[in-house]
Write a protein that holds these residues in place. Sequence first.
Motif, PDB file in Angstrom:
ATOM      1  N   PHE A 135      -1.585   0.413  20.096  1.00 30.43           N
ATOM      2  CA  PHE A 135      -1.530   1.602  20.950  1.00 30.43           C
ATOM      3  C   PHE A 135      -1.957   2.836  20.172  1.00 30.43           C
ATOM      4  O   PHE A 135      -2.722   3.659  20.669  1.00 30.43           O
ATOM      5  N   LEU A 136      -1.473   2.964  18.951  1.00 33.14           N
ATOM      6  CA  LEU A 136      -1.827   4.120  18.138  1.00 33.14           C
ATOM      7  C   LEU A 136      -3.317   4.140  17.829  1.00 33.14           C
ATOM      8  O   LEU A 136      -3.951   5.203  17.883  1.00 33.14           O
ATOM      9  N   ALA A 140      -4.325   8.385  26.350  1.00 36.36           N
ATOM     10  CA  ALA A 140      -3.085   7.920  25.728  1.00 36.36           C
ATOM     11  C   ALA A 140      -1.874   8.184  26.618  1.00 36.36           C
ATOM     12  O   ALA A 140      -0.945   7.371  26.663  1.00 36.36           O
ATOM     13  N   GLY A 141      -1.854   9.294  27.319  1.00 37.09           N
ATOM     14  CA  GLY A 141      -0.717   9.613  28.180  1.00 37.09           C
ATOM     15  C   GLY A 141      -0.547   8.633  29.321  1.00 37.09           C
ATOM     16  O   GLY A 141       0.571   8.349  29.741  1.00 37.09           O
ATOM     17  N   GLU A 142      -1.654   8.094  29.823  1.00 42.24           N
ATOM     18  CA  GLU A 142      -1.583   7.150  30.940  1.00 42.24           C
ATOM     19  C   GLU A 142      -1.116   5.771  30.490  1.00 42.24           C
ATOM     20  O   GLU A 142      -0.655   4.983  31.305  1.00 42.24           O
ATOM     21  N   GLN A 143      -1.262   5.472  29.217  1.00 49.44           N
ATOM     22  CA  GLN A 143      -0.932   4.139  28.716  1.00 49.44           C
ATOM     23  C   GLN A 143       0.440   4.055  28.059  1.00 49.44           C
ATOM     24  O   GLN A 143       0.815   3.010  27.555  1.00 49.44           O
ATOM     25  N   ARG A 150      -8.484   6.837  19.232  1.00 45.84           N
ATOM     26  CA  ARG A 150      -9.884   6.769  19.680  1.00 45.84           C
ATOM     27  C   ARG A 150     -10.112   7.594  20.939  1.00 45.84           C
ATOM     28  O   ARG A 150     -11.159   8.199  21.111  1.00 45.84           O
ATOM     29  N   ASN A 151      -9.138   7.567  21.854  1.00 45.45           N
ATOM     30  CA  ASN A 151      -9.290   8.265  23.125  1.00 45.45           C
ATOM     31  C   ASN A 151      -7.977   8.968  23.458  1.00 45.45           C
ATOM     32  O   ASN A 151      -7.162   8.444  24.222  1.00 45.45           O
ATOM     33  N   PRO A 152      -7.757  10.151  22.922  1.00 48.10           N
ATOM     34  CA  PRO A 152      -6.480  10.837  23.139  1.00 48.10           C
ATOM     35  C   PRO A 152      -6.222  11.214  24.602  1.00 48.10           C
ATOM     36  O   PRO A 152      -5.075  11.333  25.013  1.00 48.10           O
TER      37      PRO A 152
END
Length: 78
Positions: free
Chosen positions: A35-36, A46-49, A41-43
């Motif tokens: 996850f990190l 990140a909130g959706e995942q 790679r795509n900040p």
Amino acid sequence: MEGDIGQLGQYIGVGLAALGSGLAALGVGNVAGNFLAGALRNPAAAGEQTATLFIGIAFAEALGIFSFLVALLLMFAV
């Protein structure tokens, strides 16, 4: 003599079942690390995942808890 061999088998089974608890910790580390890596790679995504991260951690921890319970059952079985 037979009781000693049976108890030895019981302890070997407990040790093998307890390995699942340690491997669950590796699974949680793998989930969080991936996850990190993806979040770096795509900040923006990140909130959706984050919910998926917690679900993955919960499943990995549940397997560790189940293996711990199996180890306890084997240890204290009659």
